[in-house]
Design an enzyme around this catalytic site. Sequence first.
Site, mmCIF file in Angstrom:
data_model
loop_
_atom_site.group_PDB
_atom_site.id
_atom_site.type_symbol
_atom_site.label_atom_id
_atom_site.label_comp_id
_atom_site.label_asym_id
_atom_site.label_seq_id
_atom_site.Cartn_x
_atom_site.Cartn_y
_atom_site.Cartn_z
ATOM 1 N N HIS A 183 -3.304 6.838 2.757
ATOM 2 C CA HIS A 183 -3.724 5.576 2.302
ATOM 3 C C HIS A 183 -4.982 5.080 2.519
ATOM 4 O O HIS A 183 -5.322 5.366 3.785
ATOM 5 C CB HIS A 183 -2.581 4.300 2.691
ATOM 6 C CG HIS A 183 -3.113 2.899 2.276
ATOM 7 N ND1 HIS A 183 -3.637 2.809 1.144
ATOM 8 C CD2 HIS A 183 -3.303 1.955 3.191
ATOM 9 C CE1 HIS A 183 -4.109 1.535 1.243
ATOM 10 N NE2 HIS A 183 -3.778 0.942 2.372
ATOM 11 N N ASN A 196 -10.096 -0.714 0.151
ATOM 12 C CA ASN A 196 -8.973 -0.491 0.475
ATOM 13 C C ASN A 196 -8.273 -0.947 -0.950
ATOM 14 O O ASN A 196 -8.443 -2.525 -1.279
ATOM 15 C CB ASN A 196 -8.248 -1.216 1.489
ATOM 16 C CG ASN A 196 -6.661 -1.241 1.664
ATOM 17 O OD1 ASN A 196 -6.148 -0.780 0.543
ATOM 18 N ND2 ASN A 196 -6.385 -1.511 2.705
ATOM 19 N N CYS A 203 0.919 -1.222 0.086
ATOM 20 C CA CYS A 203 -0.012 -0.155 0.112
ATOM 21 C C CYS A 203 0.865 1.291 -0.112
ATOM 22 O O CYS A 203 0.357 2.333 -0.132
ATOM 23 C CB CYS A 203 -0.913 0.077 1.061
ATOM 24 S SG CYS A 203 -1.771 -1.652 1.432
HETATM 25 O O1 UT7 Z 1 -3.678 -1.390 3.764
HETATM 26 C C1 UT7 Z 1 -3.132 -1.746 4.835
HETATM 27 C C2 UT7 Z 1 -3.595 -2.914 5.466
HETATM 28 N N1 UT7 Z 1 -4.687 -3.129 6.045
HETATM 29 C C3 UT7 Z 1 -5.074 -2.223 7.256
HETATM 30 O O2 UT7 Z 1 -4.912 -1.133 7.347
HETATM 31 C C4 UT7 Z 1 -6.156 -2.919 7.991
HETATM 32 C C5 UT7 Z 1 -5.881 -2.394 9.343
HETATM 33 N N2 UT7 Z 1 -6.717 -3.043 10.252
HETATM 34 C C6 UT7 Z 1 -8.411 -2.701 10.387
HETATM 35 O O3 UT7 Z 1 -8.604 -1.770 9.773
HETATM 36 C C7 UT7 Z 1 -9.049 -3.212 11.345
HETATM 37 O O4 UT7 Z 1 -8.466 -4.123 12.563
HETATM 38 C C8 UT7 Z 1 -10.211 -4.030 11.128
HETATM 39 C C9 UT7 Z 1 -11.319 -3.240 10.301
HETATM 40 C C10 UT7 Z 1 -9.699 -5.322 10.196
HETATM 41 C C11 UT7 Z 1 -10.843 -4.886 12.327
HETATM 42 O O5 UT7 Z 1 -11.511 -3.774 13.032
HETATM 43 P P1 UT7 Z 1 -11.158 -3.904 14.529
HETATM 44 O O6 UT7 Z 1 -12.141 -2.605 15.007
HETATM 45 O O7 UT7 Z 1 -9.850 -3.781 14.850
HETATM 46 O O8 UT7 Z 1 -11.685 -5.100 15.002
HETATM 47 P P2 UT7 Z 1 -10.864 -6.356 15.779
HETATM 48 O O9 UT7 Z 1 -10.205 -7.132 14.770
HETATM 49 O O10 UT7 Z 1 -10.552 -5.733 16.965
HETATM 50 O O11 UT7 Z 1 -12.344 -7.350 16.043
HETATM 51 C C12 UT7 Z 1 -13.367 -7.127 16.755
HETATM 52 C C13 UT7 Z 1 -14.312 -8.088 16.601
HETATM 53 C C14 UT7 Z 1 -13.849 -9.677 16.659
HETATM 54 O O12 UT7 Z 1 -14.901 -10.310 17.429
HETATM 55 P P3 UT7 Z 1 -14.411 -10.663 19.030
HETATM 56 O O13 UT7 Z 1 -13.210 -11.436 18.969
HETATM 57 O O14 UT7 Z 1 -14.465 -9.374 19.584
HETATM 58 O O15 UT7 Z 1 -15.625 -11.328 19.286
HETATM 59 C C15 UT7 Z 1 -13.932 -9.851 15.235
HETATM 60 O O16 UT7 Z 1 -13.886 -11.277 14.919
HETATM 61 O O17 UT7 Z 1 -14.982 -7.970 15.470
HETATM 62 C C16 UT7 Z 1 -14.954 -9.242 14.886
HETATM 63 N N3 UT7 Z 1 -14.827 -8.876 13.140
HETATM 64 C C17 UT7 Z 1 -16.318 -8.854 12.464
HETATM 65 N N4 UT7 Z 1 -17.318 -8.780 12.918
HETATM 66 C C18 UT7 Z 1 -18.654 -8.437 12.042
HETATM 67 C C19 UT7 Z 1 -13.959 -8.920 12.381
HETATM 68 N N5 UT7 Z 1 -14.293 -8.796 11.205
HETATM 69 C C20 UT7 Z 1 -15.752 -8.692 11.173
HETATM 70 C C21 UT7 Z 1 -16.659 -8.355 10.311
HETATM 71 N N6 UT7 Z 1 -17.900 -8.382 10.521
HETATM 72 N N7 UT7 Z 1 -16.563 -8.174 8.874
#
Ligand code: UT7
Length: 315
Positions: free
Chosen positions: A238, A268, A114
């Site tokens: 980005h 993204n 990215c």
């Molecule tokens: O391009 C560069 C690379 N990529 C990035 O920059 C991405 C960086 N990361 C992010 O944008 C975020 O970390 C995500 C959008 C991927 C995830 O958001 P988050 O607020 O960090 O969520 P989390 O990973 O802490 O997960 C919170 C909860 C989890 O459930 P539990 O363990 O709390 O029960 C996940 O399993 O949200 C769950 N979860 C979802 N729920 C509904 C993860 N993906 C989803 C989903 N829908 N699509």
Amino acid sequence: MQATTRTGGLITGWGAALPDKVVTNEDLVATLDTTEDWIVERTGIRERRVGGTTAGLAVEAGQRALDTAGLSPTDIELLILCTTTPDMAIPSTASLVQDELGTPGGAVDLNAACSGFVYGLVAAHGHVALGYERILLIGAETMSRVTDWDDRNTAVLFGDGAGAVVLEATGGVDGLLGFDLGSDGSARHLLEADIGGFMRMEGREVFRRAVRAVVDTANRAMQRAGVTIADLALVVPHQANIRIIESAARRLGISMDRTVNVLETTGNTSAASIPMGLVHAVESGRLHGGDLVLLVGFGAGMSWAAAVIRWGTGA
Ligand code: UT7
């Protein structure tokens, strides 16, 4: 590094391309254990475009950039294609684009995930310093091909697209005022894909590092450019997650209305996201000659990159 080019380069053309097919959050909710609210609140993404090939999108965006610059493909001496989703393992996707567009000079792929477009911009300025007159720089991706559409952790995030600029030698004024490039390969496991495989990502950790990387690399580039955040007309970050942009903007001390955001409708798009954001800013009248703009990216590698540029000829 401090930019010390002998011959300056300025962006004189720009263009973007998106596939026709729109995939909405509602479409994803139908097949994944997720909700519209989760996706919008946690990412800021409402829809993304999917389809085509990296070369096809690159050709479309590249041709538009040439048209805006008033150039023909035969004027281009070097084509740099920033992508992390090449169409083939061999040869470079740049060779397909070069053949399709009919650019006579060199053609090369650059993969810094990215952060790729900012790496590419710095490389292009370096080539201008060596004597190149006109370079076509493209960021193009088909992230949909490396996305596991059954994995809710990644499927809601990514999309396809391309953005391109033409960089022309000016003989004097240089548009690149300062930059910073970096990587930490020891963290590469946080976001990876095997050849022919799907992306795996530790989202939370990538998020945490992303905010820090954006702030640090942006500060280094601004310091080397001899400017402060108050001098910037616009930041083109980005486009991975609106919360990353908000967090970084807060720490940098810049309001969100001075940032460019296209991820709501693109998702993204990795190396394509910064040029697409830049093109959006120009086409919506948000950039004027002489404006200072910060381009800042981070991503797999982990990699990061920032560049402070002066827009147009109004220096
Ligand atoms: O391009 C560069 C690379 N990529 C990035 O920059 C991405 C960086 N990361 C992010 O944008 C975020 O970390 C995500 C959008 C991927 C995830 O958001 P988050 O607020 O960090 O969520 P989390 O990973 O802490 O997960 C919170 C909860 C989890 O459930 P539990 O363990 O709390 O029960 C996940 O399993 O949200 C769950 N979860 C979802 N729920 C509904 C993860 N993906 C989803 C989903 N829908 N699509």
